[in-house]
Design a protein around this motif. Sequence first.
Motif, PDB file in Angstrom:
ATOM      1  N   VAL A  10       1.896  -5.637  -1.574  1.00  0.00           N
ATOM      2  CA  VAL A  10       2.022  -4.892  -2.356  1.00  0.00           C
ATOM      3  C   VAL A  10       3.395  -4.345  -2.288  1.00  0.00           C
ATOM      4  O   VAL A  10       3.968  -4.068  -1.171  1.00  0.00           O
ATOM      5  CB  VAL A  10       0.833  -3.781  -1.600  1.00  0.00           C
ATOM      6  N   ILE A  11       4.076  -3.991  -3.376  1.00  0.00           N
ATOM      7  CA  ILE A  11       5.742  -3.800  -3.479  1.00  0.00           C
ATOM      8  C   ILE A  11       5.818  -2.637  -4.061  1.00  0.00           C
ATOM      9  O   ILE A  11       5.533  -2.652  -5.333  1.00  0.00           O
ATOM     10  CB  ILE A  11       6.485  -4.985  -3.819  1.00  0.00           C
ATOM     11  N   PRO A  12       6.245  -1.487  -3.454  1.00  0.00           N
ATOM     12  CA  PRO A  12       6.561  -0.311  -4.367  1.00  0.00           C
ATOM     13  C   PRO A  12       8.192  -0.531  -4.554  1.00  0.00           C
ATOM     14  O   PRO A  12       8.924  -1.166  -3.957  1.00  0.00           O
ATOM     15  CB  PRO A  12       6.618   0.878  -3.038  1.00  0.00           C
ATOM     16  N   GLY A  13       8.127   0.184  -5.834  1.00  0.00           N
ATOM     17  CA  GLY A  13       9.752   0.294  -6.465  1.00  0.00           C
ATOM     18  C   GLY A  13      10.264  -1.228  -6.596  1.00  0.00           C
ATOM     19  O   GLY A  13      11.558  -1.271  -6.611  1.00  0.00           O
ATOM     20  N   PHE A  14       9.334  -2.196  -7.002  1.00  0.00           N
ATOM     21  CA  PHE A  14      10.156  -3.553  -7.076  1.00  0.00           C
ATOM     22  C   PHE A  14      11.220  -3.547  -8.029  1.00  0.00           C
ATOM     23  O   PHE A  14      11.229  -3.170  -9.333  1.00  0.00           O
ATOM     24  CB  PHE A  14       8.718  -4.561  -7.782  1.00  0.00           C
ATOM     25  N   LEU A  15      12.287  -4.166  -7.575  1.00  0.00           N
ATOM     26  CA  LEU A  15      13.605  -4.275  -8.614  1.00  0.00           C
ATOM     27  C   LEU A  15      14.112  -3.036  -8.928  1.00  0.00           C
ATOM     28  O   LEU A  15      14.619  -2.934 -10.047  1.00  0.00           O
ATOM     29  CB  LEU A  15      13.386  -5.590  -9.713  1.00  0.00           C
ATOM     30  N   GLY A  16      13.839  -1.865  -8.164  1.00  0.00           N
ATOM     31  CA  GLY A  16      14.457  -0.651  -8.582  1.00  0.00           C
ATOM     32  C   GLY A  16      13.401   0.208  -9.345  1.00  0.00           C
ATOM     33  O   GLY A  16      13.827   1.215  -9.960  1.00  0.00           O
ATOM     34  N   GLY A  17      12.108  -0.313  -9.794  1.00  0.00           N
ATOM     35  CA  GLY A  17      11.253   0.273 -10.671  1.00  0.00           C
ATOM     36  C   GLY A  17      10.635   1.401  -9.728  1.00  0.00           C
ATOM     37  O   GLY A  17      10.936   1.866  -8.861  1.00  0.00           O
ATOM     38  N   GLU A  18       9.389   1.807 -10.576  1.00  0.00           N
ATOM     39  CA  GLU A  18       8.742   3.014 -10.026  1.00  0.00           C
ATOM     40  C   GLU A  18       7.077   2.638  -9.734  1.00  0.00           C
ATOM     41  O   GLU A  18       6.900   1.611 -10.361  1.00  0.00           O
ATOM     42  CB  GLU A  18       8.694   4.155 -10.874  1.00  0.00           C
ATOM     43  N   GLY A  19       6.762   3.203  -8.720  1.00  0.00           N
ATOM     44  CA  GLY A  19       5.266   2.984  -8.523  1.00  0.00           C
ATOM     45  C   GLY A  19       5.099   1.715  -7.687  1.00  0.00           C
ATOM     46  O   GLY A  19       5.798   1.477  -7.210  1.00  0.00           O
ATOM     47  N   VAL A  20       3.952   1.142  -8.161  1.00  0.00           N
ATOM     48  CA  VAL A  20       3.465  -0.174  -6.919  1.00  0.00           C
ATOM     49  C   VAL A  20       2.976  -1.219  -7.870  1.00  0.00           C
ATOM     50  O   VAL A  20       2.377  -1.200  -9.005  1.00  0.00           O
ATOM     51  CB  VAL A  20       2.040   0.262  -6.284  1.00  0.00           C
ATOM     52  N   PHE A  21       3.598  -2.433  -7.356  1.00  0.00           N
ATOM     53  CA  PHE A  21       3.359  -3.769  -7.966  1.00  0.00           C
ATOM     54  C   PHE A  21       2.582  -4.478  -6.875  1.00  0.00           C
ATOM     55  O   PHE A  21       2.824  -4.780  -5.824  1.00  0.00           O
ATOM     56  CB  PHE A  21       4.908  -4.455  -8.335  1.00  0.00           C
ATOM     57  N   HIS A  22       1.366  -5.097  -7.496  1.00  0.00           N
ATOM     58  CA  HIS A  22       0.786  -6.150  -6.549  1.00  0.00           C
ATOM     59  C   HIS A  22       0.879  -7.502  -7.053  1.00  0.00           C
ATOM     60  O   HIS A  22       0.725  -7.642  -8.322  1.00  0.00           O
ATOM     61  CB  HIS A  22      -0.838  -5.776  -6.768  1.00  0.00           C
ATOM     62  N   THR A  23       1.168  -8.428  -6.177  1.00  0.00           N
ATOM     63  CA  THR A  23       1.294  -9.893  -6.627  1.00  0.00           C
ATOM     64  C   THR A  23       0.734 -10.866  -5.694  1.00  0.00           C
ATOM     65  O   THR A  23       0.682 -10.251  -4.300  1.00  0.00           O
ATOM     66  CB  THR A  23       2.724 -10.055  -6.812  1.00  0.00           C
ATOM     67  N   ARG A  24       0.388 -11.910  -5.945  1.00  0.00           N
ATOM     68  CA  ARG A  24      -0.007 -13.189  -5.151  1.00  0.00           C
ATOM     69  C   ARG A  24       1.003 -14.148  -5.836  1.00  0.00           C
ATOM     70  O   ARG A  24       0.704 -14.395  -7.211  1.00  0.00           O
ATOM     71  CB  ARG A  24      -1.447 -13.448  -5.521  1.00  0.00           C
ATOM     72  N   MET A  25       1.709 -14.718  -5.310  1.00  0.00           N
ATOM     73  CA  MET A  25       2.710 -15.550  -5.740  1.00  0.00           C
ATOM     74  C   MET A  25       2.993 -16.967  -5.098  1.00  0.00           C
ATOM     75  O   MET A  25       3.109 -16.827  -3.916  1.00  0.00           O
ATOM     76  CB  MET A  25       4.086 -14.905  -5.959  1.00  0.00           C
ATOM     77  N   ARG A  26       3.322 -17.769  -5.783  1.00  0.00           N
ATOM     78  CA  ARG A  26       3.742 -19.248  -5.333  1.00  0.00           C
ATOM     79  C   ARG A  26       5.056 -19.281  -5.558  1.00  0.00           C
ATOM     80  O   ARG A  26       5.549 -19.131  -6.824  1.00  0.00           O
ATOM     81  CB  ARG A  26       3.170 -20.450  -5.955  1.00  0.00           C
ATOM     82  N   VAL A  27       6.077 -19.462  -4.541  1.00  0.00           N
ATOM     83  CA  VAL A  27       7.395 -19.729  -4.719  1.00  0.00           C
ATOM     84  C   VAL A  27       7.895 -20.791  -3.990  1.00  0.00           C
ATOM     85  O   VAL A  27       7.720 -21.246  -2.946  1.00  0.00           O
ATOM     86  CB  VAL A  27       7.937 -18.596  -3.816  1.00  0.00           C
TER      87      VAL A  27
END
Length: 109
Positions: A12-29
Amino acid sequence: MLIEFDKMEEQVIPGFLGGEGVFHTRMRVDELGKIMRGALEPGSCIGLHTHDTSSEIIYILAGKGKVLYDGGYEPLSAGSCHYCPKGHAHSLINDSDALLEFFAVVPVQ
């Protein structure tokens, strides 16, 4: 390779890449890129960013929103696919009152 997003820990990432609000992710890197299932809460956005070393493909699974791409807005809804080639800039925006769910691939080039 099978990727089971439901078995991954959700970030759960708030302000992802300088954005607003909340981004939820499940990722393979790995060294070749990212494969992710994500969601933006209503009123949230991923900040405007340029893909200097990669491109990105975003497929909308559910919800509605828009993308700011190279200075113009493109509407998105379930079934839409947005492509941001290497060297271009974009921002994913959920301007609706429901979750914006998507699948994205970011290969390193």
